[in-house]
Motif scaffolding. Structure first.
Motif, PDB file in Angstrom:
ATOM      1  N   ARG A   1      47.781  23.609 -24.177  1.00 25.55           N
ATOM      2  CA  ARG A   1      46.351  23.953 -24.117  1.00 25.55           C
ATOM      3  C   ARG A   1      45.724  23.389 -22.848  1.00 25.55           C
ATOM      4  N   ARG A   2      46.047  22.146 -22.521  1.00 20.78           N
ATOM      5  CA  ARG A   2      45.494  21.545 -21.291  1.00 20.78           C
ATOM      6  C   ARG A   2      46.040  22.237 -20.046  1.00 20.78           C
ATOM      7  N   ALA A   3      47.294  22.714 -20.102  1.00 15.67           N
ATOM      8  CA  ALA A   3      47.872  23.433 -18.967  1.00 15.67           C
ATOM      9  C   ALA A   3      47.093  24.706 -18.678  1.00 15.67           C
ATOM     10  N   ARG A   4      46.766  25.444 -19.723  1.00 18.66           N
ATOM     11  CA  ARG A   4      46.007  26.679 -19.521  1.00 18.66           C
ATOM     12  C   ARG A   4      44.601  26.374 -19.006  1.00 18.66           C
ATOM     13  N   GLU A   5      43.964  25.368 -19.516  1.00 18.36           N
ATOM     14  CA  GLU A   5      42.628  25.001 -19.046  1.00 18.36           C
ATOM     15  C   GLU A   5      42.663  24.660 -17.557  1.00 18.36           C
ATOM     16  N   PHE A   6      43.730  23.983 -17.122  1.00 20.84           N
ATOM     17  CA  PHE A   6      43.857  23.621 -15.707  1.00 20.84           C
ATOM     18  C   PHE A   6      43.910  24.858 -14.817  1.00 20.84           C
ATOM     19  N   VAL A   7      44.782  25.826 -15.150  1.00 17.22           N
ATOM     20  CA  VAL A   7      44.904  26.996 -14.277  1.00 17.22           C
ATOM     21  C   VAL A   7      43.649  27.864 -14.348  1.00 17.22           C
ATOM     22  N   LEU A   8      43.006  27.926 -15.508  1.00 11.49           N
ATOM     23  CA  LEU A   8      41.766  28.685 -15.615  1.00 11.49           C
ATOM     24  C   LEU A   8      40.696  28.119 -14.682  1.00 11.49           C
ATOM     25  N   ASN A   9      40.598  26.822 -14.644  1.00  8.53           N
ATOM     26  CA  ASN A   9      39.528  26.179 -13.889  1.00  8.53           C
ATOM     27  C   ASN A   9      39.815  26.057 -12.396  1.00  8.53           C
ATOM     28  N   GLN A  10      41.090  25.943 -12.027  1.00  6.14           N
ATOM     29  CA  GLN A  10      41.386  25.579 -10.637  1.00  6.14           C
ATOM     30  C   GLN A  10      42.300  26.534  -9.879  1.00  6.14           C
ATOM     31  N   MET A  11      43.011  27.426 -10.551  1.00  5.74           N
ATOM     32  CA  MET A  11      44.023  28.199  -9.842  1.00  5.74           C
ATOM     33  C   MET A  11      43.946  29.697 -10.101  1.00  5.74           C
ATOM     34  N   SER A  12      42.744  30.241 -10.300  1.00 11.71           N
ATOM     35  CA  SER A  12      42.587  31.686 -10.409  1.00 11.71           C
ATOM     36  C   SER A  12      42.688  32.305  -9.008  1.00 11.71           C
ATOM     37  N   TRP A  13      43.049  33.573  -8.922  1.00 11.54           N
ATOM     38  CA  TRP A  13      43.159  34.226  -7.616  1.00 11.54           C
ATOM     39  C   TRP A  13      41.827  34.270  -6.860  1.00 11.54           C
ATOM     40  N   PRO A  14      40.702  34.600  -7.501  1.00 17.67           N
ATOM     41  CA  PRO A  14      39.439  34.585  -6.748  1.00 17.67           C
ATOM     42  C   PRO A  14      39.150  33.231  -6.105  1.00 17.67           C
ATOM     43  N   ALA A  15      39.476  32.158  -6.817  1.00 13.32           N
ATOM     44  CA  ALA A  15      39.245  30.825  -6.255  1.00 13.32           C
ATOM     45  C   ALA A  15      40.153  30.568  -5.053  1.00 13.32           C
ATOM     46  N   MET A  16      41.401  31.036  -5.129  1.00 19.79           N
ATOM     47  CA  MET A  16      42.342  30.805  -4.042  1.00 19.79           C
ATOM     48  C   MET A  16      41.967  31.578  -2.779  1.00 19.79           C
ATOM     49  N   LEU A  17      41.387  32.767  -2.938  1.00 20.61           N
ATOM     50  CA  LEU A  17      41.174  33.673  -1.801  1.00 20.61           C
ATOM     51  C   LEU A  17      39.740  33.700  -1.306  1.00 20.61           C
ATOM     52  N   VAL A  18      38.929  32.739  -1.694  1.00 23.29           N
ATOM     53  CA  VAL A  18      37.509  32.760  -1.341  1.00 23.29           C
ATOM     54  C   VAL A  18      37.285  32.695   0.180  1.00 23.29           C
ATOM     55  N   ASP A  19      38.207  32.077   0.924  1.00 22.03           N
ATOM     56  CA  ASP A  19      38.032  31.932   2.371  1.00 22.03           C
ATOM     57  C   ASP A  19      38.696  33.057   3.172  1.00 22.03           C
ATOM     58  N   LEU A  20      39.286  34.028   2.492  1.00 18.81           N
ATOM     59  CA  LEU A  20      40.031  35.068   3.200  1.00 18.81           C
ATOM     60  C   LEU A  20      39.165  35.879   4.167  1.00 18.81           C
ATOM     61  N   PRO A  21      37.949  36.309   3.802  1.00 22.81           N
ATOM     62  CA  PRO A  21      37.130  37.068   4.770  1.00 22.81           C
ATOM     63  C   PRO A  21      36.896  36.307   6.078  1.00 22.81           C
ATOM     64  N   ALA A  22      36.628  35.016   5.985  1.00 19.02           N
ATOM     65  CA  ALA A  22      36.401  34.228   7.197  1.00 19.02           C
ATOM     66  C   ALA A  22      37.667  34.143   8.036  1.00 19.02           C
ATOM     67  N   MET A  23      38.827  34.027   7.384  1.00 22.10           N
ATOM     68  CA  MET A  23      40.085  33.978   8.122  1.00 22.10           C
ATOM     69  C   MET A  23      40.312  35.280   8.882  1.00 22.10           C
ATOM     70  N   ILE A  24      40.026  36.389   8.235  1.00 24.11           N
ATOM     71  CA  ILE A  24      40.213  37.702   8.847  1.00 24.11           C
ATOM     72  C   ILE A  24      39.174  37.947   9.938  1.00 24.11           C
ATOM     73  N   GLY A  25      38.033  37.285   9.807  1.00 23.21           N
ATOM     74  CA  GLY A  25      36.968  37.477  10.769  1.00 23.21           C
ATOM     75  C   GLY A  25      36.053  38.627  10.442  1.00 23.21           C
ATOM     76  N   MET A  26      36.001  39.001   9.145  1.00 29.18           N
ATOM     77  CA  MET A  26      35.148  40.095   8.687  1.00 29.18           C
ATOM     78  C   MET A  26      34.458  39.665   7.399  1.00 29.18           C
ATOM     79  N   PRO A  27      33.184  40.078   7.202  1.00 27.33           N
ATOM     80  CA  PRO A  27      32.568  39.855   5.899  1.00 27.33           C
ATOM     81  C   PRO A  27      33.133  40.816   4.883  1.00 27.33           C
ATOM     82  N   PRO A  28      32.989  40.532   3.579  1.00 25.34           N
ATOM     83  CA  PRO A  28      33.441  41.480   2.562  1.00 25.34           C
ATOM     84  C   PRO A  28      32.775  42.838   2.754  1.00 25.34           C
TER      85      PRO A  28
END
Length: 417
Positions: free
Chosen positions: A383-410
């Protein structure tokens, strides 16, 4: 191949995405990462995809590119490995570059860059860097994912003879490729800070090297979404390993589990079983079937029922580069997950509360026996393992800086401008 059409008035800045494999379906580690990054890029700007097909399944899934891309090219990678090796020796280059070279894809890339308003190229996996023209002046993002040169160095150190020489040669030449790509890139990405730090220590010069971690689709990997479980014979406990089973680190991991860990577990838990779930089991993997409670299941249409039915998921990897998707998937499925330190790289979960790290074989045995004796603790850990990935390791959270890296806004921000 689907045509992109010609460059015309009103065209917007677009992205070229080059991947060594089709990013569909997202059913193995590299495809999972490339799939989610491609979808995120498509939210920023129109994307053109160049990739290679390896199997009939890839060809069957080619049409899925139409849902997210403006155009694509996917020639079949049919060059025999022996021929790729001979070419690599003649060219004094890594085998992986020769193996993923396609004249058809190179011609398509050249045409796309001439006809379309490509502002950024995203290279997924180092062997695809060969398709970026030397005179490219736009933004270049190179996603190495892992430091492949270090992986082959480790293979070479562990083996002797001709096979060891081949791996050491590959590691040496890939290190030069990584140096060159990092020098050309505006930003070089690795799957974890540990991998990023490793690369910084293996190349010269000051370059923008960052970690872009893997995420997890927590809506898909959700135990509540699984309506059936596999028919597991015997009372268990049942342990599961998932992965591509002709991949050397996975083969080594299940061999370790079957031959060194399971015999000790069976002394205390005589009904324990170990299930190896994954496509293309090698001959060495198939030889483990029936040994010390081990069952080789092979390919399955969906790994989630097997994860949901496991009393624990194990990942005793001795060589692991980057974040292990198999570990994140098990954690998202609320399973107590026991891993080697290498398999825990890039996952900042607390051990043993959220992810259990076992430092040697006896540690694996101790934790497996402890969980079997305390089922309530096993449930709480999952149960704690699932709570961890829900809170910290979702794809939207991981890719939040991608537009800036590409140099384009969404894309939505571009339309509003």
């Amino acid at each position: 191949m689907k045509s992109a059409g010609s460059k015309g008035a009103g065209s917007r800045s677009e992205i070229l995405f080059l991947a060594h494999r089709l990013p569909f379906p997202p059913d193995r580690g590299d495809k999972i990462r490339s799939h989610h990054i491609l979808k995120a890029l498509a939210q920023i700007a129109p994307v053109h995809v160049g990739c290679l097909a390896e199997t009939d399944s890839d060809v069957a899934h080619e049409g899925e590119l139409g849902g997210v891309t403006r155009s694509w090219c996917m020639p079949r990678r049919s060059k025999p490995l022996v021929l790729a090796g001979m070419e690599a020796l003649l060219r004094k280059e890594p085998v992986s570059l020769s193996a993923f070279r396609s004249g058809e894809l190179a011609e398509w890339v050249e045409r796309i860059l001439q006809e379309r308003d490509i502002a950024a190229i995203y290279v997924f996996s180092g062997q695809m860097g060969q398709y970026v023209p030397k005179d490219w002046q736009g933004r270049l993002i190179v996603d190495l994912v892992d430091v492949d040169s270090a992986k082959f160095d480790a293979y070479g150190a562990a083996k002797g003879g001709f096979r060891g020489w081949i791996d050491r040669r590959e590691g040496h030449l890939l290190r030069s490729v990584e140096q060159s790509l990092t020098e050309r890139a505006d930003c070089t990405l690795l799957v974890s800070e540990a991998e990023a730090s490793l690369l910084r220590g293996r190349i010269t010069g000051s370059h923008d090297i960052r970690a872009l971690g893997n995420g997890i689709d927590c809506a898909f990997f959700d135990p509540a979404a699984v309506s059936s479980r596999p028919a597991l014979s015997g009372k268990g406990p049942h342990y599961v390993f998932t992965g591509q089973m002709d991949y050397a680190p996975n083969v080594d991991a299940v061999t370790r589990m079957a031959q060194r860990i399971m015999p000790e577990v069976l002394r205390r838990l005589p009904d324990a079983q170990f299930h190896i779930v994954g496509r293309a089991p090698s001959r060495d993997v198939m030889a483990l079937d029936g040994l010390y409670g081990t069952r080789v299941i092979g390919a399955v249409p969906d790994t989630r029922p097997w994860l949901a039915g496991a009393d624990a998921v194990v990942a005793p990897l001795t060589i692991a580069r980057g974040v292990q998707n198999k570990v994140l998937e098990a954690m998202a499925m609320a399973r107590p997950t026991i891993v080697s330190p290498d398999a825990a790289t890039g996952i900042d979960a607390r051990s043993p509360d959220e992810l259990i790290i076992a430092h040697d074989d006896s540690d694996f045995v101790r934790h497996l026996l402890r969980l079997a004796g305390h089922p309530g603790e096993a449930v709480a850990t999952g149960r704690r393992a699932r709570e961890f990935v829900l809170n910290q390791m979702s794809w939207p959270a991981m890719l939040v800086d991608l537009p800036a890296m590409i140099g384009m806004p969404p894309q939505g921000q571009r339309d509003a401008a």
